[in-house]
Design a protein around this motif. Structure first.
Motif, PDB file in Angstrom:
ATOM      1  N   GLN A  19     -23.478  51.026 -57.174  1.00 26.24           N
ATOM      2  CA  GLN A  19     -22.778  50.653 -55.943  1.00 26.24           C
ATOM      3  C   GLN A  19     -21.418  50.034 -56.270  1.00 26.24           C
ATOM      4  OE1 GLN A  19     -23.240  51.662 -52.972  1.00 26.24           O
ATOM      5  NE2 GLN A  19     -24.228  50.097 -51.718  1.00 26.24           N
ATOM      6  N   ILE A  20     -21.376  49.174 -57.280  1.00 24.22           N
ATOM      7  CA  ILE A  20     -20.118  48.535 -57.686  1.00 24.22           C
ATOM      8  C   ILE A  20     -19.120  49.589 -58.155  1.00 24.22           C
ATOM      9  CG2 ILE A  20     -19.038  46.963 -59.335  1.00 24.22           C
ATOM     10  CD1 ILE A  20     -20.621  45.564 -57.166  1.00 24.22           C
ATOM     11  N   LEU A  21     -19.589  50.554 -58.956  1.00 26.04           N
ATOM     12  CA  LEU A  21     -18.697  51.611 -59.443  1.00 26.04           C
ATOM     13  C   LEU A  21     -18.199  52.478 -58.281  1.00 26.04           C
ATOM     14  CD1 LEU A  21     -20.595  52.673 -62.708  1.00 26.04           C
ATOM     15  CD2 LEU A  21     -18.509  51.302 -62.504  1.00 26.04           C
ATOM     16  N   ALA A  22     -19.054  52.680 -57.277  1.00 27.15           N
ATOM     17  CA  ALA A  22     -18.632  53.459 -56.114  1.00 27.15           C
ATOM     18  C   ALA A  22     -17.529  52.722 -55.363  1.00 27.15           C
ATOM     19  CB  ALA A  22     -19.829  53.713 -55.195  1.00 27.15           C
ATOM     20  N   TYR A  23     -17.634  51.377 -55.282  1.00 27.30           N
ATOM     21  CA  TYR A  23     -16.576  50.591 -54.660  1.00 27.30           C
ATOM     22  C   TYR A  23     -15.283  50.707 -55.459  1.00 27.30           C
ATOM     23  CZ  TYR A  23     -20.321  48.234 -52.027  1.00 27.30           C
ATOM     24  OH  TYR A  23     -21.384  47.944 -51.206  1.00 27.30           O
ATOM     25  N   GLU A  24     -15.393  50.568 -56.765  1.00 28.69           N
ATOM     26  CA  GLU A  24     -14.204  50.586 -57.618  1.00 28.69           C
ATOM     27  C   GLU A  24     -13.491  51.926 -57.574  1.00 28.69           C
ATOM     28  OE1 GLU A  24     -15.529  49.503 -61.503  1.00 28.69           O
ATOM     29  OE2 GLU A  24     -15.556  47.334 -61.062  1.00 28.69           O
ATOM     30  N   ASN A  25     -14.225  52.999 -57.467  1.00 31.15           N
ATOM     31  CA  ASN A  25     -13.633  54.335 -57.467  1.00 31.15           C
ATOM     32  C   ASN A  25     -13.230  54.828 -56.073  1.00 31.15           C
ATOM     33  OD1 ASN A  25     -13.941  54.628 -60.282  1.00 31.15           O
ATOM     34  ND2 ASN A  25     -16.094  55.228 -60.021  1.00 31.15           N
ATOM     35  N   GLY A  26     -13.476  54.015 -55.077  1.00 28.31           N
ATOM     36  CA  GLY A  26     -13.070  54.373 -53.717  1.00 28.31           C
ATOM     37  C   GLY A  26     -13.997  55.335 -53.021  1.00 28.31           C
ATOM     38  N   HIS A  27     -15.207  55.514 -53.543  1.00 28.87           N
ATOM     39  CA  HIS A  27     -16.160  56.423 -52.908  1.00 28.87           C
ATOM     40  C   HIS A  27     -16.914  55.744 -51.761  1.00 28.87           C
ATOM     41  CE1 HIS A  27     -15.210  59.205 -56.015  1.00 28.87           C
ATOM     42  NE2 HIS A  27     -15.871  58.572 -56.983  1.00 28.87           N
ATOM     43  N   ARG A  28     -17.008  54.439 -51.814  1.00 31.29           N
ATOM     44  CA  ARG A  28     -17.689  53.676 -50.772  1.00 31.29           C
ATOM     45  C   ARG A  28     -16.825  52.478 -50.383  1.00 31.29           C
ATOM     46  NH1 ARG A  28     -23.307  54.082 -50.583  1.00 31.29           N
ATOM     47  NH2 ARG A  28     -23.106  52.687 -48.779  1.00 31.29           N
ATOM     48  N   VAL A  29     -16.926  52.069 -49.129  1.00 28.36           N
ATOM     49  CA  VAL A  29     -16.204  50.876 -48.653  1.00 28.36           C
ATOM     50  C   VAL A  29     -17.240  49.811 -48.320  1.00 28.36           C
ATOM     51  CG1 VAL A  29     -14.672  49.915 -46.888  1.00 28.36           C
ATOM     52  CG2 VAL A  29     -14.316  52.251 -47.730  1.00 28.36           C
ATOM     53  N   PRO A  30     -17.184  48.656 -48.967  1.00 24.93           N
ATOM     54  CA  PRO A  30     -18.194  47.626 -48.706  1.00 24.93           C
ATOM     55  C   PRO A  30     -18.045  47.025 -47.308  1.00 24.93           C
ATOM     56  CG  PRO A  30     -16.471  46.763 -50.136  1.00 24.93           C
ATOM     57  CD  PRO A  30     -16.206  48.229 -49.975  1.00 24.93           C
ATOM     58  N   GLU A  31     -19.158  46.612 -46.750  1.00 26.68           N
ATOM     59  CA  GLU A  31     -19.155  45.920 -45.465  1.00 26.68           C
ATOM     60  C   GLU A  31     -18.585  44.510 -45.655  1.00 26.68           C
ATOM     61  OE1 GLU A  31     -20.056  46.975 -42.334  1.00 26.68           O
ATOM     62  OE2 GLU A  31     -20.065  48.945 -43.291  1.00 26.68           O
ATOM     63  N   PRO A  32     -18.055  43.899 -44.563  1.00 27.66           N
ATOM     64  CA  PRO A  32     -17.461  42.556 -44.697  1.00 27.66           C
ATOM     65  C   PRO A  32     -18.336  41.531 -45.404  1.00 27.66           C
ATOM     66  CG  PRO A  32     -16.903  43.459 -42.558  1.00 27.66           C
ATOM     67  CD  PRO A  32     -17.837  44.439 -43.199  1.00 27.66           C
ATOM     68  N   PRO A  33     -19.645  41.439 -45.103  1.00 26.66           N
ATOM     69  CA  PRO A  33     -20.456  40.449 -45.836  1.00 26.66           C
ATOM     70  C   PRO A  33     -20.491  40.722 -47.341  1.00 26.66           C
ATOM     71  CG  PRO A  33     -21.601  41.164 -43.858  1.00 26.66           C
ATOM     72  CD  PRO A  33     -20.438  42.081 -44.037  1.00 26.66           C
ATOM     73  N   ARG A  34     -20.517  42.001 -47.731  1.00 26.35           N
ATOM     74  CA  ARG A  34     -20.530  42.336 -49.145  1.00 26.35           C
ATOM     75  C   ARG A  34     -19.171  42.006 -49.783  1.00 26.35           C
ATOM     76  NH1 ARG A  34     -23.723  45.712 -51.847  1.00 26.35           N
ATOM     77  NH2 ARG A  34     -25.313  44.563 -50.691  1.00 26.35           N
ATOM     78  N   ILE A  35     -18.079  42.208 -49.032  1.00 23.29           N
ATOM     79  CA  ILE A  35     -16.755  41.837 -49.537  1.00 23.29           C
ATOM     80  C   ILE A  35     -16.706  40.342 -49.831  1.00 23.29           C
ATOM     81  CG2 ILE A  35     -14.311  41.635 -48.918  1.00 23.29           C
ATOM     82  CD1 ILE A  35     -14.586  44.180 -47.305  1.00 23.29           C
ATOM     83  N   LYS A  36     -17.275  39.561 -48.910  1.00 25.80           N
ATOM     84  CA  LYS A  36     -17.283  38.116 -49.084  1.00 25.80           C
ATOM     85  C   LYS A  36     -18.121  37.723 -50.303  1.00 25.80           C
ATOM     86  CE  LYS A  36     -17.158  34.266 -45.845  1.00 25.80           C
ATOM     87  NZ  LYS A  36     -17.453  33.878 -44.436  1.00 25.80           N
ATOM     88  N   THR A  37     -19.244  38.386 -50.495  1.00 21.21           N
ATOM     89  CA  THR A  37     -20.109  38.090 -51.632  1.00 21.21           C
ATOM     90  C   THR A  37     -19.423  38.443 -52.941  1.00 21.21           C
ATOM     91  OG1 THR A  37     -22.063  38.545 -50.273  1.00 21.21           O
ATOM     92  CG2 THR A  37     -22.364  38.536 -52.658  1.00 21.21           C
TER      93      THR A  37
END
Length: 324
Positions: A19-37
């Motif tokens: 999931q972290i790698l998907a965020y880093e590569n732009g494949h997924r956008v985290p939800e606001p609570p996950r951004i805060k975490t």
């Protein structure tokens, strides 16, 4: 910023390495609570996790997400209905009975008010409203600025006025008072241009004719510039709107400062405070709009008359049109 591997960050954020790698590569956008975490785990502000290249174009919703907040979180913190906040976030309309609303939203977001106002200005619905307001103001100016007779302002049944009131979510009567003031100021500039054009066409002195032609150009340029600024002033006025009792308090306060002794005995309990004529000479300040709103659609009967003793106008008022 704390240096961490993807696996360490996943453990701290309660998610998976994939999931972290998907965020880093732009494949997924985290939800606001996950951004805060994630921001808490990295010891940074949530906004630093957002794309910095697009930050200059962030609308209100982008800023909220960049702060790691959901709309429900903001609604709960502000104590407003979801409908009120949704209208603010999508249309930039501030609730009229919440004069410190923008300060409250900025505090919840953890940003400055200036940053919040920049985000409001970038909201698509706000940009569209300003473009439409410019068209409506132009049509109102063409219809009313040079209308013969005493100055009464736009008619309440005017479709452009009704559309403006609807666009800003404000009562029709209040919108009419604001536009009566703004169009009245344009009327004064147009009258000055017409007066100078008479001198330019019929004066027997060539120097006066030349100076009058230059003056016509200046007044017409000022007219055009001020007309273009009206949509922005409308936006700011409704964004910072105060309750009617606050406007009345501002009128009374400015009256006492400019005309000490004019209200020494205080306002009568049987009638609302009235603004002395001398204080209606204030055209270039915020108090000018206050006096105009307080007095409704009425304008000073004779702006060229000298102010009352002890009162100094903040600027030189323009002479009134011969036709009112």
């Amino acid at each position: 910023m704390k240096a961490m591997t993807a696996e360490e960050l996943a453990g701290a954020a309660g998610t998976t390495k994939a999931q972290i790698l998907a965020y880093e590569n732009g494949h997924r956008v985290p939800e606001p609570p996950r951004i805060k975490t994630l921001a808490r785990a990295l010891h940074i502000h949530p906004q630093l996790l957002m794309n910095p290249e697009k930050r200059g174009n962030w609308a209100i919703a982008d800023v909220r997400r960049g702060c790691g907040l959901r709309a429900d979180d903001v609604v709960r913190e502000l104590g407003v209905s979801p409908k009120v906040y949704r209208r603010f976030e999508t249309e930039g309309i501030v609730p009229s009975r919440r004069p410190r609303f923008l300060d409250e939203v900025a505090a919840v977001f953890g940003i400055t008010r200036q940053m919040l106002e920049q985000a409001i200005d970038k909201t698509p619905a706000v940009l569209q409203r300003q473009r439409r307001a410019a068209v409506l103001v132009g049509e109102l100016a063409a219809r009313y600025v040079l209308a013969a007779g005493p100055w009464l302002g736009p008619d309440l049944s005017d479709p452009e006025l009704i559309e403006l009131a609807t666009a800003y979510g404000r009562p029709l009567h209040r919108t009419r008072r604001v536009m009566t003031y703004e169009l009245g100021e344009l009327r004064q500039r147009r009258v000055r241009a017409l007066r100078e054009s008479v001198i330019a066409d019929f004066d027997t002195d060539r120097d006066r004719q030349m100076n009058a032609r230059l003056a016509v150009d200046r007044w017409n340029e000022l007219f055009t510039r001020e007309q273009r600024r009206i949509p922005l002033r409308l936006e700011q006025f409704h964004r910072n709107a105060q309750p009617s009792d606050v406007w009345q308090l501002l009128v009374v306060s400015s009256t006492r400062m400019l005309c000490p002794g004019s209200m020494a005995s205080g306002p009568s309990r049987s009638s609302s405070p009235r603004t002395p004529a001398c204080c209606l000479h204030i055209w270039s300040s915020s108090e000018s709009l206050t006096a105009s709103l307080s007095a409704g659609s009425q304008r000073p009967a004779s702006p060229t008359s000298p102010p009352s003793p002890g009162c100094t106008p903040l600027c030189t008022p323009l002479p009134v049109s011969p036709c009112g």
